[in-house]
Write a protein that holds these residues in place. Structure first.
Motif, PDB file in Angstrom:
ATOM      1  N   SER A  70       0.825  -1.217   0.000  1.00 38.44           N
ATOM      2  CA  SER A  70       0.000   0.000   0.000  1.00 38.44           C
ATOM      3  C   SER A  70       0.856   1.263   0.000  1.00 38.44           C
ATOM      4  CB  SER A  70      -0.924   0.002   1.218  1.00 38.44           C
ATOM      5  OG  SER A  70      -0.178   0.200   2.424  1.00 38.44           O
ATOM      6  N   LEU A  71       2.139   1.130   0.379  1.00 33.90           N
ATOM      7  CA  LEU A  71       3.024   2.290   0.368  1.00 33.90           C
ATOM      8  C   LEU A  71       3.369   2.745  -1.048  1.00 33.90           C
ATOM      9  CD1 LEU A  71       5.526   1.377   3.239  1.00 33.90           C
ATOM     10  CD2 LEU A  71       3.663   3.035   3.309  1.00 33.90           C
ATOM     11  N   GLN A  72       2.921   1.964  -2.046  1.00 32.72           N
ATOM     12  CA  GLN A  72       3.111   2.372  -3.424  1.00 32.72           C
ATOM     13  C   GLN A  72       2.113   3.447  -3.849  1.00 32.72           C
ATOM     14  OE1 GLN A  72       2.800  -1.296  -5.601  1.00 32.72           O
ATOM     15  NE2 GLN A  72       4.871  -1.975  -5.062  1.00 32.72           N
ATOM     16  N   ASP A  73       1.103   3.675  -3.022  1.00 35.54           N
ATOM     17  CA  ASP A  73       0.117   4.700  -3.350  1.00 35.54           C
ATOM     18  C   ASP A  73       0.718   6.088  -3.185  1.00 35.54           C
ATOM     19  OD1 ASP A  73      -1.656   2.624  -3.707  1.00 35.54           O
ATOM     20  OD2 ASP A  73      -2.456   2.749  -1.653  1.00 35.54           O
ATOM     21  N   THR A  74       0.289   7.021  -4.010  1.00 35.23           N
ATOM     22  CA  THR A  74       0.826   8.383  -3.987  1.00 35.23           C
ATOM     23  C   THR A  74       0.351   9.130  -2.738  1.00 35.23           C
ATOM     24  OG1 THR A  74       0.848   8.458  -6.407  1.00 35.23           O
ATOM     25  CG2 THR A  74       0.920  10.566  -5.239  1.00 35.23           C
ATOM     26  N   ILE A  75       1.306   9.735  -2.037  1.00 35.89           N
ATOM     27  CA  ILE A  75       0.990  10.552  -0.858  1.00 35.89           C
ATOM     28  C   ILE A  75       0.696  11.983  -1.267  1.00 35.89           C
ATOM     29  CG2 ILE A  75       1.858  11.418   1.353  1.00 35.89           C
ATOM     30  CD1 ILE A  75       3.571   8.933   1.568  1.00 35.89           C
ATOM     31  N   PHE A  76       1.580  12.545  -2.073  1.00 34.27           N
ATOM     32  CA  PHE A  76       1.354  13.885  -2.612  1.00 34.27           C
ATOM     33  C   PHE A  76       2.093  14.005  -3.938  1.00 34.27           C
ATOM     34  CE2 PHE A  76       5.152  14.171  -0.001  1.00 34.27           C
ATOM     35  CZ  PHE A  76       6.035  14.891  -0.786  1.00 34.27           C
ATOM     36  N   SER A  77       1.677  14.972  -4.726  1.00 28.40           N
ATOM     37  CA  SER A  77       2.263  15.176  -6.053  1.00 28.40           C
ATOM     38  C   SER A  77       2.816  16.583  -6.175  1.00 28.40           C
ATOM     39  CB  SER A  77       1.221  14.934  -7.152  1.00 28.40           C
ATOM     40  OG  SER A  77       0.733  13.611  -7.116  1.00 28.40           O
ATOM     41  N   ILE A  78       3.832  16.708  -6.992  1.00 31.37           N
ATOM     42  CA  ILE A  78       4.428  18.007  -7.303  1.00 31.37           C
ATOM     43  C   ILE A  78       4.388  18.171  -8.817  1.00 31.37           C
ATOM     44  CG2 ILE A  78       6.486  19.455  -7.180  1.00 31.37           C
ATOM     45  CD1 ILE A  78       7.364  17.818  -4.745  1.00 31.37           C
ATOM     46  N   ASP A  79       3.786  19.243  -9.268  1.00 30.51           N
ATOM     47  CA  ASP A  79       3.668  19.467 -10.711  1.00 30.51           C
ATOM     48  C   ASP A  79       4.065  20.906 -11.025  1.00 30.51           C
ATOM     49  OD1 ASP A  79       3.141  19.481 -13.371  1.00 30.51           O
ATOM     50  OD2 ASP A  79       1.039  18.856 -13.216  1.00 30.51           O
ATOM     51  N   ALA A  86       6.567  15.058  -9.953  1.00 28.15           N
ATOM     52  CA  ALA A  86       6.828  13.915  -9.078  1.00 28.15           C
ATOM     53  C   ALA A  86       5.542  13.490  -8.400  1.00 28.15           C
ATOM     54  CB  ALA A  86       7.884  14.267  -8.027  1.00 28.15           C
ATOM     55  N   HIS A  87       5.445  12.177  -8.146  1.00 26.96           N
ATOM     56  CA  HIS A  87       4.313  11.602  -7.409  1.00 26.96           C
ATOM     57  C   HIS A  87       4.914  10.764  -6.281  1.00 26.96           C
ATOM     58  CE1 HIS A  87       1.633  12.916 -10.650  1.00 26.96           C
ATOM     59  NE2 HIS A  87       2.538  12.428 -11.490  1.00 26.96           N
ATOM     60  N   VAL A  88       5.063  11.393  -5.131  1.00 29.93           N
ATOM     61  CA  VAL A  88       5.814  10.802  -4.014  1.00 29.93           C
ATOM     62  C   VAL A  88       4.967   9.747  -3.310  1.00 29.93           C
ATOM     63  CG1 VAL A  88       7.029  11.289  -1.868  1.00 29.93           C
ATOM     64  CG2 VAL A  88       7.085  12.954  -3.739  1.00 29.93           C
ATOM     65  N   THR A  89       5.591   8.567  -3.069  1.00 32.21           N
ATOM     66  CA  THR A  89       4.939   7.477  -2.343  1.00 32.21           C
ATOM     67  C   THR A  89       5.686   7.212  -1.037  1.00 32.21           C
ATOM     68  OG1 THR A  89       6.286   5.771  -3.410  1.00 32.21           O
ATOM     69  CG2 THR A  89       4.261   6.452  -4.541  1.00 32.21           C
ATOM     70  N   GLY A  90       5.091   6.388  -0.184  1.00 33.75           N
ATOM     71  CA  GLY A  90       5.749   6.035   1.064  1.00 33.75           C
ATOM     72  C   GLY A  90       7.039   5.266   0.833  1.00 33.75           C
ATOM     73  N   GLY A 221      14.588   5.451  -5.312  1.00 31.16           N
ATOM     74  CA  GLY A 221      13.558   6.264  -4.678  1.00 31.16           C
ATOM     75  C   GLY A 221      12.983   7.295  -5.634  1.00 31.16           C
ATOM     76  N   SER A 222      13.843   7.905  -6.444  1.00 34.41           N
ATOM     77  CA  SER A 222      13.371   8.876  -7.434  1.00 34.41           C
ATOM     78  C   SER A 222      12.516   8.194  -8.499  1.00 34.41           C
ATOM     79  CB  SER A 222      14.571   9.563  -8.098  1.00 34.41           C
ATOM     80  OG  SER A 222      15.371  10.216  -7.129  1.00 34.41           O
ATOM     81  N   HIS A 223      12.900   6.966  -8.864  1.00 38.26           N
ATOM     82  CA  HIS A 223      12.117   6.224  -9.850  1.00 38.26           C
ATOM     83  C   HIS A 223      10.737   5.869  -9.306  1.00 38.26           C
ATOM     84  CE1 HIS A 223      11.098   3.449 -13.039  1.00 38.26           C
ATOM     85  NE2 HIS A 223      10.976   2.464 -12.167  1.00 38.26           N
ATOM     86  N   LEU A 224      10.695   5.425  -8.031  1.00 38.14           N
ATOM     87  CA  LEU A 224       9.411   5.086  -7.416  1.00 38.14           C
ATOM     88  C   LEU A 224       8.516   6.311  -7.276  1.00 38.14           C
ATOM     89  CD1 LEU A 224      10.601   2.594  -4.641  1.00 38.14           C
ATOM     90  CD2 LEU A 224       9.354   2.029  -6.733  1.00 38.14           C
ATOM     91  N   ALA A 225       9.134   7.493  -7.126  1.00 37.63           N
ATOM     92  CA  ALA A 225       8.369   8.732  -7.018  1.00 37.63           C
ATOM     93  C   ALA A 225       8.073   9.344  -8.388  1.00 37.63           C
ATOM     94  CB  ALA A 225       9.126   9.746  -6.160  1.00 37.63           C
ATOM     95  N   HIS A 226       8.520   8.656  -9.456  1.00 44.37           N
ATOM     96  CA  HIS A 226       8.272   9.104 -10.834  1.00 44.37           C
ATOM     97  C   HIS A 226       8.788  10.532 -11.065  1.00 44.37           C
ATOM     98  CE1 HIS A 226       5.795   5.530 -11.380  1.00 44.37           C
ATOM     99  NE2 HIS A 226       5.149   5.847 -10.273  1.00 44.37           N
ATOM    100  N   PHE A 227      10.035  10.759 -10.644  1.00 44.31           N
ATOM    101  CA  PHE A 227      10.646  12.062 -10.911  1.00 44.31           C
ATOM    102  C   PHE A 227      10.779  12.254 -12.421  1.00 44.31           C
ATOM    103  CE2 PHE A 227      13.118  13.210  -6.796  1.00 44.31           C
ATOM    104  CZ  PHE A 227      11.956  13.022  -6.067  1.00 44.31           C
TER     105      PHE A 227
END
Length: 286
Positions: A70-79, A86-90, A221-227
């Motif tokens: 469930s930590l793969q879910d997005t916590i917050f996004s930066i656009d 970026a779509h930051v996850t846990g 970590g950057s890849h998981l956050a889709h930087f």
């Protein structure tokens, strides 16, 4: 239990155990360097506690695999439009933070060993074991996440009728692989730590490996956050195979150097508890 004794399950168990040992090399290197700063009698305790913590964290995360996923879910996004996204996850926060910690610790240790001031062991040993265990525990959390995500990707949780091992079968295989790999690492942690602490070049090489692993964690970590920078540049993870090949090749070259050339004027690192007897003899003769 019947699933465990099938050929596919045994192959998966052996493969995952071997992979867990490979992924645990960075953990052993970190343990060796951190425990090497303690008193000789405290070093085995720190290594045992560190590896037991690694096993406990991994088993807890396996039982909470639903929460981990469930930590793969997005916590917050930066656009920021076409500049940055970026779509930051846990998971990305934990792995990225672990990479930063590993980079900071590795660079600090290299600086201290090469340019730091000499310290008396009596002034630091009273509380260093607690500090070492805290550092080991923090990094074990990151290593455990990375290890568990790899294990989940290798062992299928589909039902046996669909070609998998089922949830309980896959969980049993992963737990056994973790326990067996930790037991093997406990057996070899002492000799590995002694070898690392007796050879200054191996210490620096090990710290350099930790810097590489820290960079790998930052990239992951950057890849998981889709930087994403610009419209097309997205950060990708670094394949672990390339990293571990470079580590093993460097160790192989260093082992050849140690066998072929034994320098009498070896570099003496700061805070190294093991002093070369030859250097002592040279000092007495001079």
């Amino acid at each position: 239990m019947d699933i465990l004794f099938t050929p596919n399950a045994l192959i998966a168990l052996l493969t995952l155990t071997f992979l867990e040992i490979i992924l645990g090399i960075d953990n052993i290197v970190f343990l060796s360097i951190v425990s090497g700063k303690l008193k000789a009698e405290d070093q085995p305790k720190a290594r045992r506690v560190g590896l037991l913590l690694a096993m406990v964290f991994r088993i807890i995360l396996l039982f909470g695999i639903t929460w981990v996923l469930s930590l793969q879910d997005t916590i917050f996004s930066i656009d920021l439009g076409s500049i940055f996204e970026a779509h930051v996850t846990g998971q990305s926060l934990i792995i990225f933070g672990g990479g930063l910690f590993l980079l900071y610790k590795s660079v600090s240790e290299i600086h201290h060993k090469l340019e730091g001031e000499e310290e008396s062991t009596s002034g630091k040993a009273s509380n260093s074991i607690a500090q070492a265990i805290i550092q080991i525990a923090l990094l074990n959390i990151v290593f455990s996440f990375d290890s568990i995500l790899t294990a989940v990707g290798m062992v299928s949780m589909k039902e046996p009728a669909q070609g998998g091992f089922g949830y309980e079968g896959a969980l049993l295989i992963m737990i056994l692989a973790v326990v067996i790999s930790i037991v093997i690492m406990m057996i070899f942690a002492g000799p590995v730590s002694k070898f690392v602490n007796e050879h200054p070049t191996i210490q620096i090489l090990g710290l350099s490996f930790l810097i590489l692993i820290g960079v790998m964690l930052l990239a992951e970590g950057s890849h998981l956050a889709h930087f994403r920078f610009g419209n097309d540049v997205e950060v990708t993870s670094i394949p672990k195979g390339y990293l571990y090949f470079s580590i093993f090749f460097s160790l192989f070259v260093e082992f050849l150097n140690l066998r072929m050339k034994k320098s009498r004027n070896a570099v003496k690192l700061r805070n190294n508890k093991i002093v070369d007897a030859k250097l002592k003899d040279d000092d007495l003769m001079n």
